[in-house]
Design an enzyme around this catalytic site. Structure first.
Site, mmCIF file in Angstrom:
data_model
loop_
_atom_site.group_PDB
_atom_site.id
_atom_site.type_symbol
_atom_site.label_atom_id
_atom_site.label_comp_id
_atom_site.label_asym_id
_atom_site.label_seq_id
_atom_site.Cartn_x
_atom_site.Cartn_y
_atom_site.Cartn_z
ATOM 1 N N LYS A 196 35.028 -58.859 22.089
ATOM 2 C CA LYS A 196 34.572 -60.461 22.084
ATOM 3 C C LYS A 196 33.011 -60.038 22.933
ATOM 4 O O LYS A 196 32.044 -60.152 22.470
ATOM 5 C CB LYS A 196 34.457 -61.539 22.647
ATOM 6 C CG LYS A 196 36.232 -61.848 21.311
ATOM 7 C CD LYS A 196 35.306 -62.683 19.748
ATOM 8 C CE LYS A 196 34.412 -63.548 19.653
ATOM 9 N NZ LYS A 196 34.070 -63.496 18.427
ATOM 10 N N THR B 219 33.538 -67.129 22.420
ATOM 11 C CA THR B 219 34.347 -67.377 23.547
ATOM 12 C C THR B 219 34.857 -66.987 25.280
ATOM 13 O O THR B 219 33.515 -66.652 25.632
ATOM 14 C CB THR B 219 36.135 -66.680 23.456
ATOM 15 O OG1 THR B 219 37.465 -67.133 24.344
ATOM 16 C CG2 THR B 219 35.995 -65.210 23.348
ATOM 17 N N ASP B 220 35.280 -67.720 26.042
ATOM 18 C CA ASP B 220 35.142 -68.555 27.495
ATOM 19 C C ASP B 220 35.816 -67.462 28.108
ATOM 20 O O ASP B 220 35.878 -66.861 29.525
ATOM 21 C CB ASP B 220 35.709 -69.791 28.249
ATOM 22 C CG ASP B 220 37.111 -69.739 27.879
ATOM 23 O OD1 ASP B 220 37.567 -69.525 27.192
ATOM 24 O OD2 ASP B 220 37.764 -70.818 28.567
ATOM 25 N N GLU B 221 36.985 -66.138 27.698
ATOM 26 C CA GLU B 221 37.544 -65.856 28.237
ATOM 27 C C GLU B 221 36.845 -64.273 28.552
ATOM 28 O O GLU B 221 37.827 -62.938 28.981
ATOM 29 C CB GLU B 221 38.726 -65.071 26.758
ATOM 30 C CG GLU B 221 39.283 -65.909 26.369
ATOM 31 C CD GLU B 221 40.906 -65.873 25.951
ATOM 32 O OE1 GLU B 221 41.139 -64.694 25.906
ATOM 33 O OE2 GLU B 221 41.149 -66.869 24.845
ATOM 34 N N TYR C 36 41.360 -58.238 23.022
ATOM 35 C CA TYR C 36 40.702 -58.982 22.962
ATOM 36 C C TYR C 36 39.189 -59.336 22.759
ATOM 37 O O TYR C 36 37.857 -59.281 23.303
ATOM 38 C CB TYR C 36 41.508 -60.511 22.325
ATOM 39 C CG TYR C 36 40.548 -61.561 21.743
ATOM 40 C CD1 TYR C 36 40.142 -61.781 20.888
ATOM 41 C CD2 TYR C 36 40.629 -63.387 22.561
ATOM 42 C CE1 TYR C 36 39.342 -63.020 20.481
ATOM 43 C CE2 TYR C 36 39.803 -63.662 22.780
ATOM 44 C CZ TYR C 36 39.377 -64.341 21.546
ATOM 45 O OH TYR C 36 38.163 -65.498 21.230
HETATM 46 P P1 NAD Z 1 41.378 -67.253 13.422
HETATM 47 O O1 NAD Z 1 42.398 -66.632 13.638
HETATM 48 O O2 NAD Z 1 42.199 -68.866 13.440
HETATM 49 O O3 NAD Z 1 40.856 -67.320 12.387
HETATM 50 C C1 NAD Z 1 39.531 -65.582 12.166
HETATM 51 C C2 NAD Z 1 39.298 -66.500 10.265
HETATM 52 O O4 NAD Z 1 38.174 -64.588 10.045
HETATM 53 C C3 NAD Z 1 40.453 -65.634 9.822
HETATM 54 O O5 NAD Z 1 40.132 -65.963 7.870
HETATM 55 C C4 NAD Z 1 39.805 -64.125 9.056
HETATM 56 O O6 NAD Z 1 40.657 -64.010 7.946
HETATM 57 C C5 NAD Z 1 38.637 -64.286 8.799
HETATM 58 N N1 NAD Z 1 38.270 -62.427 9.710
HETATM 59 C C6 NAD Z 1 39.421 -61.401 10.016
HETATM 60 N N2 NAD Z 1 38.502 -60.350 10.069
HETATM 61 C C7 NAD Z 1 38.267 -60.501 9.429
HETATM 62 C C8 NAD Z 1 36.932 -59.228 8.866
HETATM 63 N N3 NAD Z 1 37.582 -58.385 9.081
HETATM 64 N N4 NAD Z 1 36.249 -60.020 7.748
HETATM 65 C C9 NAD Z 1 35.787 -61.180 7.961
HETATM 66 N N5 NAD Z 1 37.066 -62.033 7.922
HETATM 67 C C10 NAD Z 1 37.601 -61.687 8.587
HETATM 68 O O7 NAD Z 1 40.895 -67.511 14.582
HETATM 69 P P2 NAD Z 1 39.241 -69.025 15.062
HETATM 70 O O8 NAD Z 1 40.883 -69.316 15.990
HETATM 71 O O9 NAD Z 1 39.309 -69.681 14.268
HETATM 72 O O10 NAD Z 1 37.903 -67.991 15.973
HETATM 73 C C11 NAD Z 1 37.310 -68.917 15.505
HETATM 74 C C12 NAD Z 1 36.085 -67.613 16.493
HETATM 75 O O11 NAD Z 1 36.183 -68.757 17.491
HETATM 76 C C13 NAD Z 1 36.538 -66.123 16.583
HETATM 77 O O12 NAD Z 1 35.150 -65.427 16.797
HETATM 78 C C14 NAD Z 1 37.010 -66.366 17.640
HETATM 79 O O13 NAD Z 1 36.239 -65.700 18.543
HETATM 80 C C15 NAD Z 1 36.206 -68.213 18.295
HETATM 81 N N6 NAD Z 1 36.638 -69.015 19.374
HETATM 82 C C16 NAD Z 1 38.244 -69.587 18.916
HETATM 83 C C17 NAD Z 1 38.783 -70.112 19.982
HETATM 84 C C18 NAD Z 1 39.763 -70.731 20.046
HETATM 85 O O14 NAD Z 1 40.914 -71.518 20.739
HETATM 86 N N7 NAD Z 1 41.100 -70.211 18.936
HETATM 87 C C19 NAD Z 1 38.101 -70.051 20.861
HETATM 88 C C20 NAD Z 1 37.263 -69.952 21.624
HETATM 89 C C21 NAD Z 1 36.271 -69.101 20.567
HETATM 90 P P1 TYD Z 2 46.881 -68.809 23.419
HETATM 91 O O1 TYD Z 2 47.096 -69.699 22.702
HETATM 92 O O2 TYD Z 2 47.241 -67.452 22.813
HETATM 93 O O3 TYD Z 2 45.278 -69.010 24.225
HETATM 94 P P2 TYD Z 2 44.742 -67.760 25.342
HETATM 95 O O4 TYD Z 2 46.007 -66.707 25.133
HETATM 96 O O5 TYD Z 2 44.018 -67.551 23.923
HETATM 97 O O6 TYD Z 2 44.590 -68.995 25.842
HETATM 98 O O7 TYD Z 2 47.455 -69.117 24.975
HETATM 99 C C1 TYD Z 2 47.742 -70.434 25.846
HETATM 100 C C2 TYD Z 2 48.576 -69.865 27.026
HETATM 101 O O8 TYD Z 2 49.709 -70.122 26.571
HETATM 102 C C3 TYD Z 2 47.993 -68.685 27.769
HETATM 103 O O9 TYD Z 2 47.895 -69.017 29.356
HETATM 104 C C4 TYD Z 2 49.531 -67.927 27.301
HETATM 105 C C5 TYD Z 2 50.240 -69.015 27.770
HETATM 106 N N1 TYD Z 2 51.915 -68.481 25.703
HETATM 107 C C6 TYD Z 2 52.344 -69.152 26.379
HETATM 108 O O10 TYD Z 2 53.376 -68.616 27.556
HETATM 109 N N2 TYD Z 2 53.455 -68.808 25.176
HETATM 110 C C7 TYD Z 2 53.707 -68.425 24.165
HETATM 111 O O11 TYD Z 2 54.390 -67.807 23.339
HETATM 112 C C8 TYD Z 2 51.826 -68.407 23.928
HETATM 113 C C9 TYD Z 2 51.483 -67.795 22.673
HETATM 114 C C10 TYD Z 2 51.012 -68.456 24.519
#
Ligand code: NAD
Ligand code: TYD
Length: 349
Positions: free
Chosen positions: A160, A131-133, A156
């Site tokens: 990561k 992630t970019d975070e 988080y």
């Molecule tokens: P998500 O929470 O929707 O899905 C995570 C998946 O991992 C789920 O299916 C869960 O069951 C599985 N999982 C969790 N713990 C596990 C374990 N111990 N063993 C096996 N499986 C397990 O997450 P997402 O949003 O799809 O993100 C996927 C990846 O992409 C993550 O690594 C996240 O850090 C990265 N990412 C997400 C975003 C975003 O905006 N969602 C952005 C950048 C990077």
């Molecule tokens: P989120 O979807 O949790 O992603 P991330 O924190 O990983 O960027 O949140 C996106 C933005 O929205 C973040 O600035 C937090 C804000 N946010 C709210 O204001 N209210 C909420 O209930 C949630 C879940 C997020």
């Protein structure tokens, strides 16, 4: 023939990636390893579950022995690692589970790859999805590049960042062939309604308050999930070993502006009068350690590998809102059970 282990394939991004790979590459065997936490849902993959080149394995990535067995049994030659605990708010309440899955789970996969491949790294790849975070928070100007120093602020992003460091350490120490990508915020179908976009769509539909953290001035760079899956496909096939690629949409939105777009879109698609749901906006206490702004410079990916986002945000958000409205049953299923308890804990003082 390749045997690709995708971890976390039942989650939001993972399910889009698995669908893309299974459909696009009939010669590849896609092995989806997922323990099915609250965020993992096999409903997300109903349309491809019976495909011949797809196998699901319920397994915790922290279970070193089982992970090793899977590597051997399926002769895994590539890993695309997405399994993670992914929600910042949950990490604030329970940092240990983030260290366990994101750090120890990654280590367990790295170790299995190293031991199974045993120095024979020809046609092998460990692709870590991050992630970019990890880069921390920007002020109003500038972008994260691949050279930006790590500066994570939430449990988080710290977990990561730590997993990214372990991946690079395995490349430097044991020669493991790795590639890492760091992506900005994703949106689209099948995202668990704890993240901003699906949570707020669901609340607008149900006339529930929209909890805006702080002033709503925080900025995120939003990318349509299928564009992320396409980027992973491109990097998996053409990325240079040992490299990092940033993935982003050049699509920054202040939370409050994005929320107004969501309100307008949901109200319009539901045939409500414009402005009906404006009153749901509710400013609440800010998230602890809330990063002000994320913005990704993804020009390396564009210049070296030719990837660009395909969708304009207006089109993407319209498609996304429409999907959640049409898939109320999916939302109802994932918000039954523990979800109510989660919501109470997070949003009720
Ligand atoms: P998500 O929470 O929707 O899905 C995570 C998946 O991992 C789920 O299916 C869960 O069951 C599985 N999982 C969790 N713990 C596990 C374990 N111990 N063993 C096996 N499986 C397990 O997450 P997402 O949003 O799809 O993100 C996927 C990846 O992409 C993550 O690594 C996240 O850090 C990265 N990412 C997400 C975003 C975003 O905006 N969602 C952005 C950048 C990077
Ligand atoms: P989120 O979807 O949790 O992603 P991330 O924190 O990983 O960027 O949140 C996106 C933005 O929205 C973040 O600035 C937090 C804000 N946010 C709210 O204001 N209210 C909420 O209930 C949630 C879940 C997020």
């Amino acid at each position: 023939m390749r045997n690709i282990l995708v971890t976390g394939g039942a989650g939001f991004i993972g399910s889009h990636l698995v669908r893309l790979l299974v459909n696009k590459y009939p010669d590849y065997h896609i092995i989806n390893m997922d323990v099915l936490t609250y965020a993992g849902n096999l409903e997300n993959l109903k349309d491809i579950e019976n495909k011949e080149n797809y196998t699901f394995i319920k397994c915790d990535i922290c279970d070193v022995e089982k992970v090793n067995q899977v590597f051997k049994k399926y002769q895994i030659d590539s890993v695309i690692h997405l399994a993670a605990e992914s929600h910042v708010d949950r990490s604030i309440k329970d940092p240990f589970s983030f260290a366990r899955t994101n750090v120890m789970g990654t280590l367990s996969l790295l170790q299995a790859a190293k031991e199974t491949w045993n120095g024979n790294f020809t046609n092998k790849l460990f692709y870590h999805v991050s992630t970019d975070e990890v880069y921390g928070s920007l002020e109003e100007e500038g972008f994260f590049t691949e050279e930006t120093a790590y500066d994570p602020h939430s449990p988080y992003s710290a977990s990561k960042a730590s997993s990214d460091h372990f991946v690079r350490a395995f490349a430097d120490t044991y020669g493991l062939p790795v590639v890492i990508s760091n992506c900005s915020n994703n949106y689209g179908s099948y995202q668990f309604p704890e993240k901003l976009i699906p949570l707020f769509i669901n609340n607008i539909v149900n006339n529930k308050p929209l909890p805006v953290y702080g002033t709503g001035e925080n900025v995120r760079d939003w990318l349509f999930v299928d564009d992320h899956a396409r980027a992973i496909d491109v990097i998996f096939h053409n990325g240079k070993l040992g490299e990092t690629y940033n993935i982003g949409g050049f699509n920054e939105w202040k939370n409050i502006d994005l929320i107004k777009v969501m309100i307008k879109t949901v109200d319009r698609l539901l045939g409500r009068e414009e402005g009906t749901s404006d009153k749901l906006i509710t400013y609440v206490t800010d998230r602890a350690g809330h990063d002000l702004r994320y913005a990704i410079d993804s020009s390396k990916l564009k210049n070296e590998l030719g990837w660009e986002p395909s969708l304009q945000f207006e089109e993407g958000i319209e498609k996304t809102v429409a999907w959640y409205l049409e898939n109320q049953e999916w939302l109802d299923n994932v918000t039954s059970g523990d979800y109510q308890a989660y919501y109470q804990k997070m949003y009720t003082k």
